[in-house]
Design an enzyme around this catalytic site. Structure first.
Site, short mmCIF file in Angstrom:
data_model
loop_
_atom_site.label_atom_id
_atom_site.label_comp_id
_atom_site.label_asym_id
_atom_site.label_seq_id
_atom_site.Cartn_x
_atom_site.Cartn_y
_atom_site.Cartn_z
N LYS A 98 -7.56 -14.64 -10.44
CA LYS A 98 -7.70 -15.54 -9.28
C LYS A 98 -7.84 -16.96 -9.83
CE LYS A 98 -9.70 -12.87 -5.50
NZ LYS A 98 -9.12 -11.60 -5.92
N ASP A 132 -3.39 -13.74 -8.19
CA ASP A 132 -3.75 -13.29 -6.84
C ASP A 132 -3.55 -14.45 -5.87
OD1 ASP A 132 -4.69 -11.03 -8.13
OD2 ASP A 132 -6.72 -11.16 -7.32
N MET A 133 -3.34 -14.14 -4.60
CA MET A 133 -3.35 -15.21 -3.60
C MET A 133 -4.66 -15.11 -2.83
SD MET A 133 -1.88 -17.85 -2.53
CE MET A 133 -0.14 -17.90 -2.94
N GLN A 161 1.45 -13.54 0.74
CA GLN A 161 0.86 -12.80 1.85
C GLN A 161 1.79 -12.80 3.08
OE1 GLN A 161 -2.28 -15.57 1.59
NE2 GLN A 161 -3.77 -14.12 0.75
N ARG A 182 4.34 -10.36 -5.94
CA ARG A 182 3.63 -9.17 -5.48
C ARG A 182 3.38 -9.41 -3.99
NH1 ARG A 182 -1.50 -8.87 -8.42
NH2 ARG A 182 -2.60 -9.71 -6.65
N LYS A 185 -0.05 -7.75 2.40
CA LYS A 185 -0.18 -8.18 3.81
C LYS A 185 -1.09 -9.39 3.92
CE LYS A 185 0.81 -3.77 6.00
NZ LYS A 185 0.41 -2.77 7.01
N GLY A 186 -2.19 -9.44 3.15
CA GLY A 186 -3.15 -10.55 3.24
C GLY A 186 -4.50 -10.03 3.67
#
Ligand code: FDA
Length: 310
Positions: A98, A132-133, A161, A182, A185-186
């Site tokens: 992250k 990561d988002m 996402q 990657r 959905k979020g």
């Protein structure tokens, strides 16, 4: 949005609740369903077992919103050590970070230096580094650093996402960079002007984005798709659309979280698809665990059962 989901996501931000939860044995027992343990050794032990059944892994040390430079430096060192350790093993393992854990809130340049360093180590290991988002407060900054990393030819992928209205346009701008995406959905609580709030809309957005990444033009541009979902219906639709687009089974991959969707993981691996299990470890699990509960409020019943079970 389900009101329980909203409550759980709001609870993820509460320092008081975090203190309460992390001290309770029944919460720790419930958490073990989604993470094999707090240490890297726990994660590596499970990775070996998954390797035996043909599954790769993505390892992530839990943590976010680091505000001290020294702490961000320590996180970066930790990931470099993880990659060094992986070099002596035969696991099919990647690492996911992250950016707020690498110091994005301290300074984007510091986060980028850390990213650069970890990505260089990942390349030595022959693997890709994932980003990561996080919540929409960080979408733009994350994509800016991702573009910078791709311009420097770092082997990095980023989570996008499907619930965000902006993602379609973001994806179009990333494809010419030979992006690795990657798709997920979020997991955060976002307002309706920024994110679809209806499951059917999120699912359709996911499917369209996956389709775009699987089409021949995107693949020719070097784009890579990792399908990050446990949604069996979506998985089937994506299997079909990939076959129709002429994308071979090893031309993309699936990824699921440890402890979720095991039968689907086994089915996909047996059917010849590549599949990775994302394994989280570390002591800072509270906000991450609350997001897992929010994804499926029925999980709260599971915690309550542990509470009653003693
Ligand atoms: P959906 O929520 O519709 O669930 C489909 C089915 O999966 C459910 O019916 C249930 O059976 C099962 N399921 C899903 N979640 C479960 C849970 N918590 N407990 C038990 N069963 C569950 N998000 C993000 O914002 N940024 C990121 O970087 C990532 N990274 C990431 C990596 C990987 C590999 C995965 C799989 C997911 C993420 N996510 C994420 C989380 C993602 O955004 C999303 O919140 C979850 O994957 C849950 O959504 P599903 O796609 O599984 O669909």
């Amino acid at each position: 949005m389900n009101p329980m989901r909203g409550l759980l996501l709001a609870g993820a931000q509460s320092a008081w609740l975090r203190r309460q939860a992390t001290q309770r044995a029944f919460v720790r027992r419930a958490v073990s369903r989604f993470m094999p343990g707090e240490s890297l050794d726990d994660a590596l032990r499970v990775s070996e077992t998954l390797r035996a059944s043909g599954r790769g892994v993505i390892l992530t040390n839990l943590g976010e919103n680091v505000v001290e430079r020294a702490e961000a430096d320590a996180v970066a060192r930790h990931y470099c050590e993880v990659l060094d350790r992986l070099q002596g093993m035969t696991l099919d393992a990647e690492v996911s970070v992250k950016l707020t854990q690498l110091g994005l809130d301290v300074s984007p340049d510091i986060a980028y230096q850390h990213l650069q360093c970890i990505a260089a180590r990942a390349r030595q290991h022959g693997s890709r580094l994932w980003i990561d988002m996080e919540s929409t407060a960080y979408t733009e900054a994350t994509l800016q650093l991702y573009r910078r990393a791709r311009a420097a030819d770092l082997s990095v992928g980023v989570a996008l996402q499907a619930y965000l209205r902006r993602t379609r346009a973001d994806l179009e701008s990333l494809i010419p960079l030979g992006c690795a995406v990657r798709l997920v959905k979020g997991a955060y609580d976002e307002p309706a002007d920024l994110a679809f709030r209806d499951k059917a809309e999120v699912d359709e957005s996911f499917f369209q984005l996956a389709n775009r990444l699987l089409d021949a033009r995107a693949r020719e541009a070097g784009a890579w798709l990792t399908v990050g979902t446990h949604d069996a219906r979506l998985v089937r639709r994506i299997e079909e659309t990939a076959a129709t687009a002429g994308c071979p089974k090893d031309g993309f991959e699936f990824a699921m979280l440890y402890g979720i969707g095991r039968p689907e993981q086994v089915r996909l691996t047996r059917a010849g698809y590549r599949l990775r299990v994302l394994i989280s470890y570390g002591a800072y699990w509270f906000p991450w665990y609350m997001r897992r509960l929010a994804e499926r409020p029925a999980n709260v019943l599971f915690v309550l059962k542990h509470m009653v079970g003693g």
